[in-house]
Scaffold this motif. Structure first.
Motif, PDB file in Angstrom:
ATOM      1  N   LEU A   1     -22.213  10.153 -41.977  1.00  0.00           N
ATOM      2  CA  LEU A   1     -22.059  11.673 -42.116  1.00  0.00           C
ATOM      3  C   LEU A   1     -23.260  12.252 -43.124  1.00  0.00           C
ATOM      4  O   LEU A   1     -23.720  12.983 -42.673  1.00  0.00           O
ATOM      5  CB  LEU A   1     -20.574  11.860 -42.841  1.00  0.00           C
ATOM      6  CG  LEU A   1     -20.361  13.178 -43.366  1.00  0.00           C
ATOM      7  CD1 LEU A   1     -20.147  13.926 -41.988  1.00  0.00           C
ATOM      8  CD2 LEU A   1     -19.017  13.217 -44.099  1.00  0.00           C
ATOM      9  N   LYS A   2     -23.502  11.457 -44.081  1.00  0.00           N
ATOM     10  CA  LYS A   2     -24.523  12.064 -45.050  1.00  0.00           C
ATOM     11  C   LYS A   2     -25.908  12.090 -44.211  1.00  0.00           C
ATOM     12  O   LYS A   2     -26.564  13.238 -44.438  1.00  0.00           O
ATOM     13  CB  LYS A   2     -24.553  10.983 -46.471  1.00  0.00           C
ATOM     14  CG  LYS A   2     -25.869  11.424 -47.271  1.00  0.00           C
ATOM     15  CD  LYS A   2     -25.949  10.389 -48.177  1.00  0.00           C
ATOM     16  CE  LYS A   2     -26.767  10.606 -49.563  1.00  0.00           C
ATOM     17  NZ  LYS A   2     -26.553  11.867 -50.237  1.00  0.00           N
ATOM     18  N   ARG A   3     -26.414  11.185 -43.613  1.00  0.00           N
ATOM     19  CA  ARG A   3     -27.628  11.111 -42.739  1.00  0.00           C
ATOM     20  C   ARG A   3     -27.428  12.381 -41.850  1.00  0.00           C
ATOM     21  O   ARG A   3     -28.402  12.943 -41.918  1.00  0.00           O
ATOM     22  CB  ARG A   3     -27.623   9.993 -41.970  1.00  0.00           C
ATOM     23  CG  ARG A   3     -28.348   8.900 -42.668  1.00  0.00           C
ATOM     24  CD  ARG A   3     -28.935   7.502 -41.948  1.00  0.00           C
ATOM     25  NE  ARG A   3     -27.873   7.111 -41.099  1.00  0.00           N
ATOM     26  CZ  ARG A   3     -27.025   6.220 -41.314  1.00  0.00           C
ATOM     27  NH1 ARG A   3     -27.042   5.582 -42.845  1.00  0.00           N
ATOM     28  NH2 ARG A   3     -26.168   5.602 -40.417  1.00  0.00           N
ATOM     29  N   HIS A   4     -26.273  12.363 -41.133  1.00  0.00           N
ATOM     30  CA  HIS A   4     -26.289  13.560 -40.273  1.00  0.00           C
ATOM     31  C   HIS A   4     -26.458  14.920 -40.825  1.00  0.00           C
ATOM     32  O   HIS A   4     -26.983  15.898 -40.422  1.00  0.00           O
ATOM     33  CB  HIS A   4     -24.925  13.267 -39.286  1.00  0.00           C
ATOM     34  CG  HIS A   4     -24.951  14.451 -38.044  1.00  0.00           C
ATOM     35  ND1 HIS A   4     -25.672  14.105 -37.084  1.00  0.00           N
ATOM     36  CD2 HIS A   4     -24.280  15.363 -38.055  1.00  0.00           C
ATOM     37  CE1 HIS A   4     -25.468  15.035 -36.046  1.00  0.00           C
ATOM     38  NE2 HIS A   4     -24.502  15.815 -36.729  1.00  0.00           N
TER      39      HIS A   4
ATOM     40  N   SER B   1     -16.303   6.907 -51.846  1.00  0.00           N
ATOM     41  CA  SER B   1     -16.955   8.487 -51.953  1.00  0.00           C
ATOM     42  C   SER B   1     -18.409   8.446 -51.624  1.00  0.00           C
ATOM     43  O   SER B   1     -19.133   7.547 -52.342  1.00  0.00           O
ATOM     44  CB  SER B   1     -16.588   9.110 -52.975  1.00  0.00           C
ATOM     45  OG  SER B   1     -15.263   9.208 -53.322  1.00  0.00           O
ATOM     46  N   ILE B   2     -18.776   9.517 -51.468  1.00  0.00           N
ATOM     47  CA  ILE B   2     -20.306   9.806 -51.441  1.00  0.00           C
ATOM     48  C   ILE B   2     -20.646  11.177 -51.529  1.00  0.00           C
ATOM     49  O   ILE B   2     -20.026  12.092 -51.360  1.00  0.00           O
ATOM     50  CB  ILE B   2     -21.039   9.343 -49.781  1.00  0.00           C
ATOM     51  CG1 ILE B   2     -22.313   8.957 -49.885  1.00  0.00           C
ATOM     52  CG2 ILE B   2     -20.709  10.328 -48.732  1.00  0.00           C
ATOM     53  CD1 ILE B   2     -23.023   8.351 -48.681  1.00  0.00           C
ATOM     54  N   SER B   3     -21.901  11.364 -52.043  1.00  0.00           N
ATOM     55  CA  SER B   3     -22.180  12.801 -52.631  1.00  0.00           C
ATOM     56  C   SER B   3     -23.321  13.270 -51.419  1.00  0.00           C
ATOM     57  O   SER B   3     -24.346  12.726 -51.030  1.00  0.00           O
ATOM     58  CB  SER B   3     -23.038  12.597 -54.057  1.00  0.00           C
ATOM     59  OG  SER B   3     -23.300  13.858 -54.374  1.00  0.00           O
TER      60      SER B   3
ATOM     61  N   ALA C   1     -21.530   8.235 -36.034  1.00  0.00           N
ATOM     62  CA  ALA C   1     -20.534   7.279 -36.693  1.00  0.00           C
ATOM     63  C   ALA C   1     -20.685   5.927 -36.075  1.00  0.00           C
ATOM     64  O   ALA C   1     -20.156   5.947 -34.842  1.00  0.00           O
ATOM     65  CB  ALA C   1     -19.267   8.034 -36.912  1.00  0.00           C
ATOM     66  N   SER C   2     -21.055   4.977 -36.682  1.00  0.00           N
ATOM     67  CA  SER C   2     -21.220   3.698 -36.237  1.00  0.00           C
ATOM     68  C   SER C   2     -20.016   3.142 -36.015  1.00  0.00           C
ATOM     69  O   SER C   2     -19.085   3.459 -36.924  1.00  0.00           O
ATOM     70  CB  SER C   2     -21.938   3.054 -37.214  1.00  0.00           C
ATOM     71  OG  SER C   2     -21.942   1.491 -37.034  1.00  0.00           O
ATOM     72  N   GLY C   3     -19.622   2.596 -34.832  1.00  0.00           N
ATOM     73  CA  GLY C   3     -18.392   1.854 -34.560  1.00  0.00           C
ATOM     74  C   GLY C   3     -17.642   2.894 -33.426  1.00  0.00           C
ATOM     75  O   GLY C   3     -16.767   2.291 -33.073  1.00  0.00           O
ATOM     76  N   ILE C   4     -17.606   4.174 -33.564  1.00  0.00           N
ATOM     77  CA  ILE C   4     -17.168   4.919 -32.586  1.00  0.00           C
ATOM     78  C   ILE C   4     -17.645   5.131 -31.433  1.00  0.00           C
ATOM     79  O   ILE C   4     -18.681   5.538 -31.191  1.00  0.00           O
ATOM     80  CB  ILE C   4     -17.171   6.556 -33.486  1.00  0.00           C
ATOM     81  CG1 ILE C   4     -16.333   6.581 -34.813  1.00  0.00           C
ATOM     82  CG2 ILE C   4     -16.168   7.463 -32.331  1.00  0.00           C
ATOM     83  CD1 ILE C   4     -15.050   5.932 -35.030  1.00  0.00           C
TER      84      ILE C   4
END
Length: 144
Positions: free
Chosen positions: A138-141, A8-10, A32-35
């Motif tokens: 996701l958080k960075r984006h 999980s991440i906030s 998304a790294s790897g996609i």
């Protein structure tokens, strides 16, 4: 496929804003790294994907697979493998969003089965790498 890996991440945003990013599958390669690519097939009336073809490079798991998606509003999305790849024979994943007063807790669960025999620890490490990379991206984006 009993074992799932979860993290999980906030994220400093509401569920709606975060789920909008998650639902935009075509944009995944940009954050998304790897996609490598995602081709959305059919969509639900709200425009969210019913199914998609995903090409990814996740360390020990690299393949092209077909997935179906089930959406629970802005609270969760689940996906399942419907078209096996050359390596991946099973895949279940989900994002679950729990909105708090200042941030939303995003939990990503993933379970992957592969054709090649693999020690459970190595498999979970690969799943963890995929999950952590996706959550950080996701958080960075969203927050960027």
């Amino acid at each position: 496929m009993a074992d799932r890996t979860s993290s999980s991440i906030s994220v400093a945003a509401g569920r709606g804003a975060i789920m909008a990013v998650i639902a935009d599958l075509g944009a995944y390669p940009s954050w998304a790294s790897g996609i490598k690519s995602i081709e959305v097939g059919d969509t639900y009336p709200d425009g969210r994907a019913k199914d998609a073809r995903l090409t990814f490079d996740g360390g020990p798991f690299s393949d092209t697979v077909d997935l179906v998606y089930t959406w629970d509003g802005d609270a969760a999305v689940h996906w399942e493998l419907v078209g096996k790849g050359a390596v991946v024979t099973g895949l279940h994943g989900s994002y679950t969003l729990a909105e708090g007063p200042d941030a939303t807790e995003v939990t990503y669960e993933l379970a992957v089965d592969v054709r090649v025999p693999m020690i459970g620890m190595v498999k979970r490490k690969g799943e963890k790498r995929i999950i952590d990379s996706a959550l950080k991206g996701l958080k960075r984006h969203v927050e960027g």
